[in-house]
Design an enzyme around this catalytic site. Sequence first.
Site, PDB file in Angstrom:
ATOM      1  N   GLY A  61       0.621  -1.283   0.033  1.00  0.00           N
ATOM      2  CA  GLY A  61      -0.050   0.053  -0.017  1.00  0.00           C
ATOM      3  C   GLY A  61       0.813   1.146  -0.087  1.00  0.00           C
ATOM      4  O   GLY A  61       1.938   1.270   0.415  1.00  0.00           O
ATOM      5  N   ALA A  62       0.265   2.337  -0.466  1.00  0.00           N
ATOM      6  CA  ALA A  62       0.756   3.774  -0.279  1.00  0.00           C
ATOM      7  C   ALA A  62       0.044   4.203   0.836  1.00  0.00           C
ATOM      8  O   ALA A  62      -0.866   3.906   1.631  1.00  0.00           O
ATOM      9  CB  ALA A  62       0.447   4.577  -1.553  1.00  0.00           C
ATOM     10  N   TRP A  63       0.414   5.474   1.319  1.00  0.00           N
ATOM     11  CA  TRP A  63      -0.015   6.089   2.523  1.00  0.00           C
ATOM     12  C   TRP A  63      -0.972   6.870   2.704  1.00  0.00           C
ATOM     13  O   TRP A  63      -1.492   7.187   3.661  1.00  0.00           O
ATOM     14  CB  TRP A  63       1.383   6.639   3.273  1.00  0.00           C
ATOM     15  CG  TRP A  63       1.998   7.605   2.307  1.00  0.00           C
ATOM     16  CD1 TRP A  63       3.342   7.409   1.747  1.00  0.00           C
ATOM     17  CD2 TRP A  63       1.744   8.876   2.030  1.00  0.00           C
ATOM     18  NE1 TRP A  63       3.710   8.646   1.127  1.00  0.00           N
ATOM     19  CE2 TRP A  63       2.504   9.533   1.019  1.00  0.00           C
ATOM     20  CE3 TRP A  63       0.434   9.846   2.241  1.00  0.00           C
ATOM     21  CZ2 TRP A  63       2.796  10.577   0.584  1.00  0.00           C
ATOM     22  CZ3 TRP A  63       0.612  10.999   1.651  1.00  0.00           C
ATOM     23  CH2 TRP A  63       1.521  11.448   0.781  1.00  0.00           C
ATOM     24  N   ASN A  64      -1.489   7.085   1.381  1.00  0.00           N
ATOM     25  CA  ASN A  64      -2.544   8.028   1.480  1.00  0.00           C
ATOM     26  C   ASN A  64      -4.163   7.597   1.827  1.00  0.00           C
ATOM     27  O   ASN A  64      -4.933   8.332   2.449  1.00  0.00           O
ATOM     28  CB  ASN A  64      -2.676   8.700   0.205  1.00  0.00           C
ATOM     29  CG  ASN A  64      -2.719   7.884  -1.009  1.00  0.00           C
ATOM     30  OD1 ASN A  64      -2.612   6.671  -1.068  1.00  0.00           O
ATOM     31  ND2 ASN A  64      -3.086   8.779  -2.281  1.00  0.00           N
ATOM     32  N   GLU A 106       5.001   2.050   5.168  1.00  0.00           N
ATOM     33  CA  GLU A 106       5.729   2.224   6.704  1.00  0.00           C
ATOM     34  C   GLU A 106       5.176   3.784   7.130  1.00  0.00           C
ATOM     35  O   GLU A 106       5.370   3.743   8.438  1.00  0.00           O
ATOM     36  CB  GLU A 106       7.199   2.198   6.478  1.00  0.00           C
ATOM     37  CG  GLU A 106       8.027   3.304   5.394  1.00  0.00           C
ATOM     38  CD  GLU A 106       7.623   2.957   3.939  1.00  0.00           C
ATOM     39  OE1 GLU A 106       7.101   1.984   3.554  1.00  0.00           O
ATOM     40  OE2 GLU A 106       8.807   3.383   3.285  1.00  0.00           O
ATOM     41  N   GLU A 157      -1.048   0.350  -9.302  1.00  0.00           N
ATOM     42  CA  GLU A 157      -1.863   1.455  -9.178  1.00  0.00           C
ATOM     43  C   GLU A 157      -0.830   2.502  -8.790  1.00  0.00           C
ATOM     44  O   GLU A 157      -0.187   2.543  -7.754  1.00  0.00           O
ATOM     45  CB  GLU A 157      -2.839   1.383  -8.248  1.00  0.00           C
ATOM     46  CG  GLU A 157      -4.134   0.178  -8.522  1.00  0.00           C
ATOM     47  CD  GLU A 157      -5.036   1.061  -9.546  1.00  0.00           C
ATOM     48  OE1 GLU A 157      -4.993   2.233  -9.966  1.00  0.00           O
ATOM     49  OE2 GLU A 157      -5.735   0.173  -9.978  1.00  0.00           O
ATOM     50  N   CYS A 173      -3.826   9.954  -5.839  1.00  0.00           N
ATOM     51  CA  CYS A 173      -3.012   9.635  -6.997  1.00  0.00           C
ATOM     52  C   CYS A 173      -3.675  10.304  -8.215  1.00  0.00           C
ATOM     53  O   CYS A 173      -2.987  10.612  -9.245  1.00  0.00           O
ATOM     54  CB  CYS A 173      -3.037   8.289  -7.233  1.00  0.00           C
ATOM     55  SG  CYS A 173      -4.581   7.523  -6.861  1.00  0.00           S
ATOM     56  N   GLU A 204       4.794  14.599 -10.319  1.00  0.00           N
ATOM     57  CA  GLU A 204       3.912  14.449  -9.447  1.00  0.00           C
ATOM     58  C   GLU A 204       4.399  15.128  -8.306  1.00  0.00           C
ATOM     59  O   GLU A 204       5.349  14.982  -7.555  1.00  0.00           O
ATOM     60  CB  GLU A 204       3.604  13.071  -9.169  1.00  0.00           C
ATOM     61  CG  GLU A 204       2.349  12.958  -8.228  1.00  0.00           C
ATOM     62  CD  GLU A 204       2.155  11.235  -7.960  1.00  0.00           C
ATOM     63  OE1 GLU A 204       3.015  10.652  -7.739  1.00  0.00           O
ATOM     64  OE2 GLU A 204       0.952  10.930  -8.142  1.00  0.00           O
ATOM     65  N   LYS A 231      -0.152   3.789 -19.607  1.00  0.00           N
ATOM     66  CA  LYS A 231       0.993   4.364 -19.691  1.00  0.00           C
ATOM     67  C   LYS A 231       1.695   4.034 -18.311  1.00  0.00           C
ATOM     68  O   LYS A 231       1.481   2.988 -17.758  1.00  0.00           O
ATOM     69  CB  LYS A 231       1.028   5.695 -20.075  1.00  0.00           C
ATOM     70  CG  LYS A 231       0.461   5.885 -21.403  1.00  0.00           C
ATOM     71  CD  LYS A 231      -0.055   7.552 -21.661  1.00  0.00           C
ATOM     72  CE  LYS A 231       0.927   8.339 -22.123  1.00  0.00           C
ATOM     73  NZ  LYS A 231       0.574   9.930 -22.467  1.00  0.00           N
ATOM     74  N   GLY A 249       0.169   2.559 -14.778  1.00  0.00           N
ATOM     75  CA  GLY A 249      -0.246   1.429 -14.211  1.00  0.00           C
ATOM     76  C   GLY A 249      -0.630   0.328 -15.042  1.00  0.00           C
ATOM     77  O   GLY A 249      -0.753   0.714 -16.274  1.00  0.00           O
ATOM     78  N   GLU A 289      -8.464  -1.750 -10.544  1.00  0.00           N
ATOM     79  CA  GLU A 289      -9.235  -2.264  -9.409  1.00  0.00           C
ATOM     80  C   GLU A 289     -10.497  -1.703  -9.334  1.00  0.00           C
ATOM     81  O   GLU A 289     -11.149  -1.459 -10.352  1.00  0.00           O
ATOM     82  CB  GLU A 289      -8.459  -1.525  -8.026  1.00  0.00           C
ATOM     83  CG  GLU A 289      -7.233  -1.898  -7.920  1.00  0.00           C
ATOM     84  CD  GLU A 289      -6.695  -1.525  -6.459  1.00  0.00           C
ATOM     85  OE1 GLU A 289      -6.507  -0.249  -6.369  1.00  0.00           O
ATOM     86  OE2 GLU A 289      -5.953  -2.315  -5.981  1.00  0.00           O
TER      87      GLU A 289
HETATM   88  P1  NAD Z   1       6.058   4.585  -2.594  1.00  0.00           P
HETATM   89  O1  NAD Z   1       6.208   4.283  -4.049  1.00  0.00           O
HETATM   90  O2  NAD Z   1       7.110   5.366  -1.852  1.00  0.00           O
HETATM   91  O3  NAD Z   1       5.758   3.362  -1.718  1.00  0.00           O
HETATM   92  C1  NAD Z   1       4.503   2.469  -1.857  1.00  0.00           C
HETATM   93  C2  NAD Z   1       4.794   1.292  -1.229  1.00  0.00           C
HETATM   94  O4  NAD Z   1       5.706   0.444  -1.820  1.00  0.00           O
HETATM   95  C3  NAD Z   1       5.114   1.318   0.073  1.00  0.00           C
HETATM   96  O5  NAD Z   1       4.422   0.459   0.981  1.00  0.00           O
HETATM   97  C4  NAD Z   1       6.717   0.960   0.004  1.00  0.00           C
HETATM   98  O6  NAD Z   1       6.940   0.640   1.422  1.00  0.00           O
HETATM   99  C5  NAD Z   1       6.597  -0.028  -0.892  1.00  0.00           C
HETATM  100  N1  NAD Z   1       8.049  -0.255  -1.745  1.00  0.00           N
HETATM  101  C6  NAD Z   1       8.999   0.586  -1.662  1.00  0.00           C
HETATM  102  N2  NAD Z   1      10.073   0.206  -2.529  1.00  0.00           N
HETATM  103  C7  NAD Z   1       9.762  -1.157  -2.694  1.00  0.00           C
HETATM  104  C8  NAD Z   1      10.300  -2.239  -3.321  1.00  0.00           C
HETATM  105  N3  NAD Z   1      11.415  -1.938  -3.992  1.00  0.00           N
HETATM  106  N4  NAD Z   1       9.526  -3.412  -3.499  1.00  0.00           N
HETATM  107  C9  NAD Z   1       8.490  -3.524  -2.775  1.00  0.00           C
HETATM  108  N5  NAD Z   1       7.761  -2.450  -2.400  1.00  0.00           N
HETATM  109  C10 NAD Z   1       8.418  -1.482  -2.176  1.00  0.00           C
HETATM  110  O7  NAD Z   1       4.691   5.661  -2.606  1.00  0.00           O
HETATM  111  P2  NAD Z   1       3.971   6.422  -1.555  1.00  0.00           P
HETATM  112  O8  NAD Z   1       4.887   7.691  -1.324  1.00  0.00           O
HETATM  113  O9  NAD Z   1       3.836   5.400  -0.262  1.00  0.00           O
HETATM  114  O10 NAD Z   1       2.861   6.640  -1.906  1.00  0.00           O
HETATM  115  C11 NAD Z   1       2.484   7.844  -2.953  1.00  0.00           C
HETATM  116  C12 NAD Z   1       2.387   7.305  -4.525  1.00  0.00           C
HETATM  117  O11 NAD Z   1       1.264   6.543  -4.574  1.00  0.00           O
HETATM  118  C13 NAD Z   1       2.062   8.465  -5.321  1.00  0.00           C
HETATM  119  O12 NAD Z   1       3.090   8.333  -6.552  1.00  0.00           O
HETATM  120  C14 NAD Z   1       0.603   8.278  -5.487  1.00  0.00           C
HETATM  121  O13 NAD Z   1       0.165   8.826  -7.000  1.00  0.00           O
HETATM  122  C15 NAD Z   1       0.569   6.797  -5.657  1.00  0.00           C
HETATM  123  N6  NAD Z   1      -0.696   6.175  -5.326  1.00  0.00           N
HETATM  124  C16 NAD Z   1      -1.426   5.736  -6.482  1.00  0.00           C
HETATM  125  C17 NAD Z   1      -2.894   5.209  -6.551  1.00  0.00           C
HETATM  126  C18 NAD Z   1      -3.523   4.606  -7.545  1.00  0.00           C
HETATM  127  O14 NAD Z   1      -4.429   3.978  -7.381  1.00  0.00           O
HETATM  128  N7  NAD Z   1      -3.230   4.766  -8.714  1.00  0.00           N
HETATM  129  C19 NAD Z   1      -3.494   5.355  -5.142  1.00  0.00           C
HETATM  130  C20 NAD Z   1      -2.900   5.931  -4.304  1.00  0.00           C
HETATM  131  C21 NAD Z   1      -1.478   6.324  -4.508  1.00  0.00           C
END
Ligand code: NAD
Length: 484
Positions: free
Chosen positions: A149-152, A178, A249, A283, A381, A451, A454, A458
């Site tokens: 997951g992402a953090w948002n 994290e 995503e 996102c 972004e 592109k 993703g 979902e």
């Molecule tokens: P991030 O890419 O830094 O981290 C996302 C997740 O990936 C975290 O859980 C992180 O620990 C994990 N991660 C990092 N490196 C990894 C690796 N090498 N292997 C496996 N896992 C790894 O993203 P973020 O800063 O947490 O979130 C913000 C980003 O997420 C923005 O770019 C946002 O646009 C995107 N986002 C996309 C969607 C969508 O549905 N398209 C939704 C929410 C957020």
Amino acid sequence: MRAQPTASHFINGEYVEDIAGKVIDVIYPATEELIARVYSATPAIIEQAIAAGKAAQIAWSKTSNTERGRILRRAAEIIMERNQSLSELETLDTGKPLQETICADATSAAEALEYFGGLIPSVTGEHIPLGDDFVYTIREPLGLCVGIGAWNYPTQIACWKAAPALACGNAMIFKPSEVTPLCALKIAEIFIEAGLPAGLFNVVQGYGDVGGALVTDERVNKVSLTGSVPTGKKVYAAAASHMKHVTMELGGKSPLIIFDDANLEDAVGGAMLANMYSTGQVCSNGTRVFVQSGIKEAFIKRFAERAAAIKIGDPMDMDTQMGPLVNKSQLEKVLGYVEVGKDEGARLVYGGERINDLDGYYIEPTVFADVKDDMTIAREEIFGPVMSVLDFDNEDEVIARANNTEFGLSAGVFTKDLTRAHRVVKALEAGTCWINTYNLAPVEAPFGGSKSSGVGRENSKAAIEHYSELKSVYVAMGPVDSPY
Ligand code: NAD
């Protein structure tokens, strides 16, 4: 610590701790207060989670679709009963205002469970007649899925992945970001209460290295990541080298196109939803706002007025409309982009400053005008409440400029001209588009990017395709006609 969970991880139906892992401190973004401490998963924890998921999935895949659906719908009900406390936890985890979390997070998670719980009993294979012979198809689960997951949107992301995965008969290991590790643990508890057998939804905490270890384990069959494009490229490559199924995503820099004939208040309202919701940490945000020359100054003036009226403050106060950014590094990153915007010659119309009267990582809603396509703030972004207004004159020009990016998550158009709206949307390179609104993502509709934004979708019926695969069975009804 006011949000300390029982333990860091949830595996095989219970909380599990291993303090040998790296420390993850959870900071409430509105006060900078330490509210919890968890530990990143050690190899032993990862092993436990994988073994639990693998073992539980076999029996789960043999249950009927109706039985699986019933458990998911029960989990949805429990989430709705606890919406208040789950939303408060979401606010503590992310800093998003309760006014938002109370209607967009646990509720959206519950909707995903309700939707897939309701859909799965009617998901079947096909019968394909071939004269006397026939083929039938069996829709089978993939096995053990990893969600990252992402953090948002920590609660929503966990359930947008878990709901279709579990519905299709898979097990899941979910690794939250994290930055926001708390909410997924509550979802794991609720699944057990709802009757989900132990081991089917496991939560392990960790930084990127834990995600990496899960993605490359041979026993994992599918990886669904929500995160940034650079992380997505790494995870996709790692998963591909093991021929795993993926859903990606990822991030965006989506265009929102406002034609002269648009209703001004609606266009401004749409642009606010596209840039200010969740303090801009969405996102799909439409951060490149192309405004046609005739409406431009009126749009900017009205947007600045409405931005100035946004109520910023304590996220737990139900009147607060905008909270802080998620952490210090995100605040510094966003403020850095504001400086770059000014240095590269964009006109700062509103905001741009850290709000020093408040503790926590608060920033003003920020609007830049006269932004050019090649400026950094129009290409990268930012993930904060920073909107860029770009001018345009005609439709063909704006479509070409809107598409001139590696991203393709979302796009929007505001116009009263119906045929133009559909024509423009058809030409835009994006997975999710809106006409005369922005950022609505109902579970019934596919959501995802094209592109670099993703792979896969979902939500909706489309998600079933991404958490199951088809087996074809040819049945011969006569003698074998062999030439040998
Ligand atoms: P991030 O890419 O830094 O981290 C996302 C997740 O990936 C975290 O859980 C992180 O620990 C994990 N991660 C990092 N490196 C990894 C690796 N090498 N292997 C496996 N896992 C790894 O993203 P973020 O800063 O947490 O979130 C913000 C980003 O997420 C923005 O770019 C946002 O646009 C995107 N986002 C996309 C969607 C969508 O549905 N398209 C939704 C929410 C957020």
